[in-house]
Design a protein around this motif. Structure first.
Motif, PDB file in Angstrom:
ATOM      1  N   ALA A 173       7.774  -0.828   3.821  1.00 44.48           N
ATOM      2  CA  ALA A 173       7.900  -0.722   2.368  1.00 44.48           C
ATOM      3  C   ALA A 173       8.100   0.733   1.938  1.00 44.48           C
ATOM      4  CB  ALA A 173       6.669  -1.319   1.691  1.00 44.48           C
ATOM      5  N   ASP A 174       7.381   1.659   2.562  1.00 38.66           N
ATOM      6  CA  ASP A 174       7.557   3.082   2.244  1.00 38.66           C
ATOM      7  C   ASP A 174       8.977   3.543   2.573  1.00 38.66           C
ATOM      8  OD1 ASP A 174       4.989   3.444   1.272  1.00 38.66           O
ATOM      9  OD2 ASP A 174       4.201   4.229   3.170  1.00 38.66           O
ATOM     10  N   ASP A 175       9.500   3.091   3.710  1.00 37.55           N
ATOM     11  CA  ASP A 175      10.873   3.440   4.091  1.00 37.55           C
ATOM     12  C   ASP A 175      11.876   2.906   3.070  1.00 37.55           C
ATOM     13  OD1 ASP A 175       9.869   4.689   6.344  1.00 37.55           O
ATOM     14  OD2 ASP A 175      10.449   3.084   7.734  1.00 37.55           O
ATOM     15  N   MET A 176      11.667   1.671   2.628  1.00 35.36           N
ATOM     16  CA  MET A 176      12.561   1.070   1.637  1.00 35.36           C
ATOM     17  C   MET A 176      12.463   1.805   0.304  1.00 35.36           C
ATOM     18  SD  MET A 176      14.922  -1.042   1.023  1.00 35.36           S
ATOM     19  CE  MET A 176      14.901  -1.942   2.545  1.00 35.36           C
ATOM     20  N   ALA A 177      11.248   2.165  -0.103  1.00 34.69           N
ATOM     21  CA  ALA A 177      11.066   2.909  -1.357  1.00 34.69           C
ATOM     22  C   ALA A 177      11.772   4.262  -1.263  1.00 34.69           C
ATOM     23  CB  ALA A 177       9.580   3.090  -1.655  1.00 34.69           C
ATOM     24  N   PHE A 178      11.698   4.908  -0.109  1.00 35.07           N
ATOM     25  CA  PHE A 178      12.376   6.190   0.089  1.00 35.07           C
ATOM     26  C   PHE A 178      13.887   6.025  -0.033  1.00 35.07           C
ATOM     27  CE2 PHE A 178      14.554   9.124   2.969  1.00 35.07           C
ATOM     28  CZ  PHE A 178      14.208  10.331   2.384  1.00 35.07           C
ATOM     29  N   MET A 179      14.428   4.994   0.638  1.00 35.93           N
ATOM     30  CA  MET A 179      15.877   4.775   0.587  1.00 35.93           C
ATOM     31  C   MET A 179      16.328   4.431  -0.832  1.00 35.93           C
ATOM     32  SD  MET A 179      16.854   2.919   4.192  1.00 35.93           S
ATOM     33  CE  MET A 179      15.812   1.499   3.940  1.00 35.93           C
ATOM     34  N   THR A 208       9.233  10.957 -15.743  1.00 34.00           N
ATOM     35  CA  THR A 208       8.771   9.955 -16.708  1.00 34.00           C
ATOM     36  C   THR A 208       9.887   9.466 -17.618  1.00 34.00           C
ATOM     37  OG1 THR A 208       8.054  11.699 -18.208  1.00 34.00           O
ATOM     38  CG2 THR A 208       6.392  10.775 -16.736  1.00 34.00           C
ATOM     39  N   ASP A 209      10.961  10.231 -17.756  1.00 36.57           N
ATOM     40  CA  ASP A 209      12.076   9.796 -18.582  1.00 36.57           C
ATOM     41  C   ASP A 209      13.119   9.001 -17.798  1.00 36.57           C
ATOM     42  OD1 ASP A 209      11.064  10.983 -20.871  1.00 36.57           O
ATOM     43  OD2 ASP A 209      11.990  12.909 -20.399  1.00 36.57           O
ATOM     44  N   ALA A 210      12.998   8.952 -16.488  1.00 34.14           N
ATOM     45  CA  ALA A 210      13.991   8.248 -15.667  1.00 34.14           C
ATOM     46  C   ALA A 210      13.339   7.092 -14.905  1.00 34.14           C
ATOM     47  CB  ALA A 210      14.668   9.209 -14.699  1.00 34.14           C
ATOM     48  N   TRP A 211      12.524   7.401 -13.926  1.00 33.96           N
ATOM     49  CA  TRP A 211      11.875   6.360 -13.122  1.00 33.96           C
ATOM     50  C   TRP A 211      10.530   6.917 -12.657  1.00 33.96           C
ATOM     51  CZ3 TRP A 211      15.199   2.141 -11.385  1.00 33.96           C
ATOM     52  CH2 TRP A 211      14.480   1.117 -10.786  1.00 33.96           C
ATOM     53  N   PRO A 212       9.470   6.669 -13.434  1.00 32.43           N
ATOM     54  CA  PRO A 212       8.195   7.340 -13.184  1.00 32.43           C
ATOM     55  C   PRO A 212       7.520   7.020 -11.857  1.00 32.43           C
ATOM     56  CG  PRO A 212       8.076   5.981 -15.170  1.00 32.43           C
ATOM     57  CD  PRO A 212       9.443   5.829 -14.603  1.00 32.43           C
ATOM     58  N   LEU A 213       7.673   5.783 -11.349  1.00 32.74           N
ATOM     59  CA  LEU A 213       6.901   5.405 -10.168  1.00 32.74           C
ATOM     60  C   LEU A 213       7.715   4.477  -9.277  1.00 32.74           C
ATOM     61  CD1 LEU A 213       4.137   5.512  -8.778  1.00 32.74           C
ATOM     62  CD2 LEU A 213       3.457   3.576 -10.160  1.00 32.74           C
ATOM     63  N   LEU A 214       7.691   4.765  -8.009  1.00 29.84           N
ATOM     64  CA  LEU A 214       8.337   3.929  -6.998  1.00 29.84           C
ATOM     65  C   LEU A 214       7.470   4.053  -5.756  1.00 29.84           C
ATOM     66  CD1 LEU A 214      10.859   2.256  -6.244  1.00 29.84           C
ATOM     67  CD2 LEU A 214      11.947   4.372  -5.565  1.00 29.84           C
ATOM     68  N   LYS A 215       6.886   2.940  -5.317  1.00 32.12           N
ATOM     69  CA  LYS A 215       5.876   3.034  -4.274  1.00 32.12           C
ATOM     70  C   LYS A 215       5.962   1.857  -3.316  1.00 32.12           C
ATOM     71  CE  LYS A 215       1.034   4.196  -4.318  1.00 32.12           C
ATOM     72  NZ  LYS A 215      -0.139   4.383  -5.142  1.00 32.12           N
ATOM     73  N   GLY A 216       5.848   2.132  -2.037  1.00 35.34           N
ATOM     74  CA  GLY A 216       5.796   1.077  -1.041  1.00 35.34           C
ATOM     75  C   GLY A 216       4.410   0.471  -0.967  1.00 35.34           C
ATOM     76  N   ARG A 217       4.354  -0.839  -0.832  1.00 33.75           N
ATOM     77  CA  ARG A 217       3.079  -1.546  -0.729  1.00 33.75           C
ATOM     78  C   ARG A 217       3.197  -2.628   0.328  1.00 33.75           C
ATOM     79  NH1 ARG A 217       1.063  -2.413  -6.954  1.00 33.75           N
ATOM     80  NH2 ARG A 217       0.623  -0.231  -7.341  1.00 33.75           N
ATOM     81  N   GLN A 234      -4.899  -7.419  11.923  1.00 35.71           N
ATOM     82  CA  GLN A 234      -4.593  -7.447  10.496  1.00 35.71           C
ATOM     83  C   GLN A 234      -4.272  -6.041   9.992  1.00 35.71           C
ATOM     84  OE1 GLN A 234      -7.772  -8.754   7.903  1.00 35.71           O
ATOM     85  NE2 GLN A 234      -6.298  -9.513   6.399  1.00 35.71           N
ATOM     86  N   ALA A 235      -5.023  -5.050  10.442  1.00 34.40           N
ATOM     87  CA  ALA A 235      -4.767  -3.668  10.047  1.00 34.40           C
ATOM     88  C   ALA A 235      -3.406  -3.201  10.558  1.00 34.40           C
ATOM     89  CB  ALA A 235      -5.883  -2.756  10.569  1.00 34.40           C
ATOM     90  N   ALA A 236      -3.085  -3.570  11.784  1.00 32.04           N
ATOM     91  CA  ALA A 236      -1.786  -3.185  12.353  1.00 32.04           C
ATOM     92  C   ALA A 236      -0.644  -3.833  11.579  1.00 32.04           C
ATOM     93  CB  ALA A 236      -1.720  -3.560  13.830  1.00 32.04           C
ATOM     94  N   ALA A 237      -0.804  -5.112  11.207  1.00 28.60           N
ATOM     95  CA  ALA A 237       0.227  -5.802  10.423  1.00 28.60           C
ATOM     96  C   ALA A 237       0.382  -5.140   9.063  1.00 28.60           C
ATOM     97  CB  ALA A 237      -0.126  -7.280  10.263  1.00 28.60           C
ATOM     98  N   PHE A 238      -0.742  -4.796   8.425  1.00 32.09           N
ATOM     99  CA  PHE A 238      -0.688  -4.131   7.127  1.00 32.09           C
ATOM    100  C   PHE A 238       0.027  -2.791   7.230  1.00 32.09           C
ATOM    101  CE2 PHE A 238      -2.465  -0.880   4.338  1.00 32.09           C
ATOM    102  CZ  PHE A 238      -2.132  -1.401   3.101  1.00 32.09           C
ATOM    103  N   LEU A 239      -0.335  -1.992   8.218  1.00 32.95           N
ATOM    104  CA  LEU A 239       0.279  -0.670   8.377  1.00 32.95           C
ATOM    105  C   LEU A 239       1.771  -0.769   8.682  1.00 32.95           C
ATOM    106  CD1 LEU A 239      -2.543   1.250  10.273  1.00 32.95           C
ATOM    107  CD2 LEU A 239      -1.832   1.513   7.876  1.00 32.95           C
ATOM    108  N   ALA A 240       2.175  -1.750   9.482  1.00 30.86           N
ATOM    109  CA  ALA A 240       3.600  -1.942   9.777  1.00 30.86           C
ATOM    110  C   ALA A 240       4.351  -2.336   8.507  1.00 30.86           C
ATOM    111  CB  ALA A 240       3.784  -3.002  10.857  1.00 30.86           C
ATOM    112  N   GLY A 241       3.763  -3.236   7.715  1.00 29.84           N
ATOM    113  CA  GLY A 241       4.381  -3.632   6.456  1.00 29.84           C
ATOM    114  C   GLY A 241       4.447  -2.481   5.469  1.00 29.84           C
TER     115      GLY A 241
END
Length: 97
Positions: free
Chosen positions: A22-28, A43-52, A11-18
């Motif tokens: 998600a982090d890669d997609m957020a970066f792109m 804060t005036d453009a896009w304050p938060l973008l995070k992979g989960r 389960q931990a491995a699946a979570f970390l892979a996901g």
């Protein structure tokens, strides 16, 4: 039969892979937004973008709260891109006939 420890490790491995996906997609997405002049973390453009990721490993990207002006800019860019794609498809279809 897997032990509780093996199941937890899987389960931990699946979570970390996901989470990595998600982090890669957020970066792109952040890079694509930067090309449009939208700064992630501003804060005036896009304050938060995070992979989960969920515990099952399903990746997702949290977009946070986006100011209306930024949302309008993104909508306009997407509409323009779709229009350009359709125009190109129509031109290509005209060449085939």
């Amino acid at each position: 039969m897997t032990t509780d420890i093996e199941a937890a490790a899987q389960q931990a491995a699946a979570f970390l892979a996901g989470k990595k996906k998600a982090d890669d997609m957020a970066f792109m997405l952040g890079r694509a937004l930067a090309e449009m002049g939208i700064r992630v973390g501003d804060t005036d453009a896009w304050p938060l973008l995070k992979g989960r990721a969920s515990l099952s490993g399903e990746p997702s990207v949290f977009l946070g709260t986006v100011p209306l002006a930024t949302a309008k800019k993104l909508i306009n860019a997407l509409i323009y891109a779709e229009s350009a794609k359709r125009s190109q498809r129509d031109r290509d279809a005209g060449r085939e006939h």
